[in-house]
Design a protein around this motif. Structure first.
Motif, PDB file in Angstrom:
ATOM      1  N   TRP A  40       0.819  -1.215   0.000  1.00  0.00           N
ATOM      2  CA  TRP A  40       0.000   0.000   0.000  1.00  0.00           C
ATOM      3  C   TRP A  40       0.857   1.272   0.000  1.00  0.00           C
ATOM      4  O   TRP A  40       0.519   2.253  -0.657  1.00  0.00           O
ATOM      5  CB  TRP A  40      -0.971  -0.002   1.173  1.00  0.00           C
ATOM      6  CG  TRP A  40      -2.105  -0.942   0.870  1.00  0.00           C
ATOM      7  CD1 TRP A  40      -2.398  -2.116   1.505  1.00  0.00           C
ATOM      8  CD2 TRP A  40      -3.042  -0.800  -0.203  1.00  0.00           C
ATOM      9  NE1 TRP A  40      -3.462  -2.729   0.911  1.00  0.00           N
ATOM     10  CE2 TRP A  40      -3.886  -1.948  -0.152  1.00  0.00           C
ATOM     11  CE3 TRP A  40      -3.263   0.137  -1.216  1.00  0.00           C
ATOM     12  CZ2 TRP A  40      -4.923  -2.152  -1.057  1.00  0.00           C
ATOM     13  CZ3 TRP A  40      -4.300  -0.064  -2.109  1.00  0.00           C
ATOM     14  CH2 TRP A  40      -5.112  -1.205  -2.027  1.00  0.00           C
ATOM     15  N   VAL A  88       1.958   1.674  -3.619  1.00  0.00           N
ATOM     16  CA  VAL A  88       0.896   2.232  -4.461  1.00  0.00           C
ATOM     17  C   VAL A  88       0.711   3.720  -4.141  1.00  0.00           C
ATOM     18  O   VAL A  88       0.566   4.561  -5.038  1.00  0.00           O
ATOM     19  CB  VAL A  88      -0.422   1.451  -4.241  1.00  0.00           C
ATOM     20  CG1 VAL A  88      -1.591   2.168  -4.915  1.00  0.00           C
ATOM     21  CG2 VAL A  88      -0.281   0.029  -4.790  1.00  0.00           C
ATOM     22  N   ALA A  89       0.754   4.051  -2.837  1.00  0.00           N
ATOM     23  CA  ALA A  89       0.531   5.440  -2.441  1.00  0.00           C
ATOM     24  C   ALA A  89       1.620   6.364  -2.998  1.00  0.00           C
ATOM     25  O   ALA A  89       1.327   7.483  -3.427  1.00  0.00           O
ATOM     26  CB  ALA A  89       0.476   5.550  -0.918  1.00  0.00           C
ATOM     27  N   LEU A 149       0.892   7.050  -6.626  1.00  0.00           N
ATOM     28  CA  LEU A 149      -0.236   7.976  -6.727  1.00  0.00           C
ATOM     29  C   LEU A 149       0.219   9.402  -6.397  1.00  0.00           C
ATOM     30  O   LEU A 149      -0.091  10.356  -7.103  1.00  0.00           O
ATOM     31  CB  LEU A 149      -1.312   7.524  -5.731  1.00  0.00           C
ATOM     32  CG  LEU A 149      -2.710   8.033  -5.992  1.00  0.00           C
ATOM     33  CD1 LEU A 149      -3.202   7.486  -7.334  1.00  0.00           C
ATOM     34  CD2 LEU A 149      -3.645   7.591  -4.863  1.00  0.00           C
ATOM     35  N   TRP A 150       0.964   9.511  -5.329  1.00  0.00           N
ATOM     36  CA  TRP A 150       1.459  10.827  -4.911  1.00  0.00           C
ATOM     37  C   TRP A 150       2.347  11.427  -6.011  1.00  0.00           C
ATOM     38  O   TRP A 150       2.240  12.599  -6.343  1.00  0.00           O
ATOM     39  CB  TRP A 150       2.261  10.700  -3.609  1.00  0.00           C
ATOM     40  CG  TRP A 150       2.557  12.016  -2.980  1.00  0.00           C
ATOM     41  CD1 TRP A 150       1.774  12.697  -2.096  1.00  0.00           C
ATOM     42  CD2 TRP A 150       3.712  12.826  -3.197  1.00  0.00           C
ATOM     43  NE1 TRP A 150       2.375  13.883  -1.754  1.00  0.00           N
ATOM     44  CE2 TRP A 150       3.557  13.985  -2.411  1.00  0.00           C
ATOM     45  CE3 TRP A 150       4.859  12.679  -3.981  1.00  0.00           C
ATOM     46  CZ2 TRP A 150       4.506  14.999  -2.379  1.00  0.00           C
ATOM     47  CZ3 TRP A 150       5.810  13.684  -3.964  1.00  0.00           C
ATOM     48  CH2 TRP A 150       5.626  14.834  -3.155  1.00  0.00           C
ATOM     49  N   ALA A 187       2.213  10.866  -9.193  1.00  0.00           N
ATOM     50  CA  ALA A 187       1.407  11.313 -10.326  1.00  0.00           C
ATOM     51  C   ALA A 187       0.742  12.657 -10.016  1.00  0.00           C
ATOM     52  O   ALA A 187       0.755  13.578 -10.846  1.00  0.00           O
ATOM     53  CB  ALA A 187       0.353  10.263 -10.656  1.00  0.00           C
ATOM     54  N   LEU A 188       0.186  12.771  -8.806  1.00  0.00           N
ATOM     55  CA  LEU A 188      -0.470  14.034  -8.429  1.00  0.00           C
ATOM     56  C   LEU A 188       0.552  15.169  -8.374  1.00  0.00           C
ATOM     57  O   LEU A 188       0.301  16.285  -8.801  1.00  0.00           O
ATOM     58  CB  LEU A 188      -1.175  13.881  -7.077  1.00  0.00           C
ATOM     59  CG  LEU A 188      -2.349  12.904  -7.078  1.00  0.00           C
ATOM     60  CD1 LEU A 188      -2.875  12.719  -5.666  1.00  0.00           C
ATOM     61  CD2 LEU A 188      -3.448  13.404  -8.009  1.00  0.00           C
TER      62      LEU A 188
END
Ligand code: HEC
Length: 217
Positions: free
Chosen positions: A31, A34-35, A38-39, A41-42
């Motif tokens: 996790w 994955v986080a 995601l971070w 990409a943002l």
């Protein structure tokens, strides 16, 4: 190892008799992995305030550039010396105190490349008739103000103030026609001496006019 779990499964392959289990990575690890993606990409697209400014990449770049421009103005852009600036060069040329100041500025900042007698070393000979960037007072001043960063001539407007730039230019002009001991080979094109019609120049030209009144030595 001593407490193998149910799902532990020994893989078939071995290398130097070392074998390994096929264990899944722990959930917490997965996790976090994955986080971070995601971070990332943002962060890259800069769409969420807190992670970035929330404006998006392009708008963010543009607003930063606009802020820098407001702060530094057009200082980075090459500046053409104006006729008024050139007039202050000519005024300095006729003012012994300003010329002396110009010499001092030159001695401090310029001799490492142009030599104390302006004969040239890293930079060109500044006393001859050959010029790369023009020999009008306005052109000489412009060269000093902007420098020629690609060729190793620094941008002096970043170091010297307006009147110092004019005085340095006037000193250069005043040294035209002098005879450095070991001048560098000519660089640029031969030009009519635009500034030499100004009296300031010949006074400093080591008495070349002496031939006229018979005072030969
Ligand atoms: C780090 C070396 C360096 C220093 C220091 C330096 N110059 Fe230069 N200068 C150069 C070089 C190299 C050129 C030739 C640029 C080119 O090839 O376009 C040049 C060119 C010039 C020119 C134009 C010559 C031409 O033929 O058009 C003038 C005028 C000049 N320098 C004045 C000065 C003055 C005044 C200072 C001190 C305030 C100074 N320079 C300090 C390296 C230097």
């Amino acid at each position: 190892m001593s407490t193998p779990r149910d799902e532990d499964r020994l893989l078939d392959h071995q290398y130097d008799e070392i074998q390994e289990y096929d264990n899944p990575t722990p959930g917490w690890w997965t996790w976090i992995f994955v986080a971070t993606i995601l971070w990332g990409a943002l962060y890259f697209f800069n769409v969420i305030p807190g992670i970035g400014t929330g404006k998006g990449r392009v708008a963010n770049y543009e607003s930063e550039m606009a802020a820098a421009k407001a702060k530094y103005g057009e200082a980075q852009a090459p500046k053409q010396a104006s006729a008024a600036d050139a007039a202050s060069v000519l005024a300095s040329l006729h003012d012994p105190a300003a010329l002396a100041a110009g010499k001092e500025i030159f001695t401090t900042n310029c001799v490492s490349c142009h030599r104390a007698d302006l004969g040239g070393q890293i930079g060109p000979n500044l006393t001859d008739d050959f010029w790369i960037h023009g020999n009008k007072p306005q052109e000489i001043l412009t060269t000093i103000v902007n420098g020629v960063p690609d060729k190793g001539m620094p941008t002096w407007s970043a170091v010297l103030k307006g009147d110092q730039l004019a005085k340095a230019a006037a000193y250069v002009i005043s040294m035209h026609g002098t005879h450095p001991v070991a001048p560098k080979e000519p660089q640029g094109v031969k030009l009519e001496w635009a500034a030499s019609s100004e009296p300031g120049a010949s006074e400093h030209a080591h008495g070349m006019e002496n031939h006229e009144n018979g005072e030969k030595h």
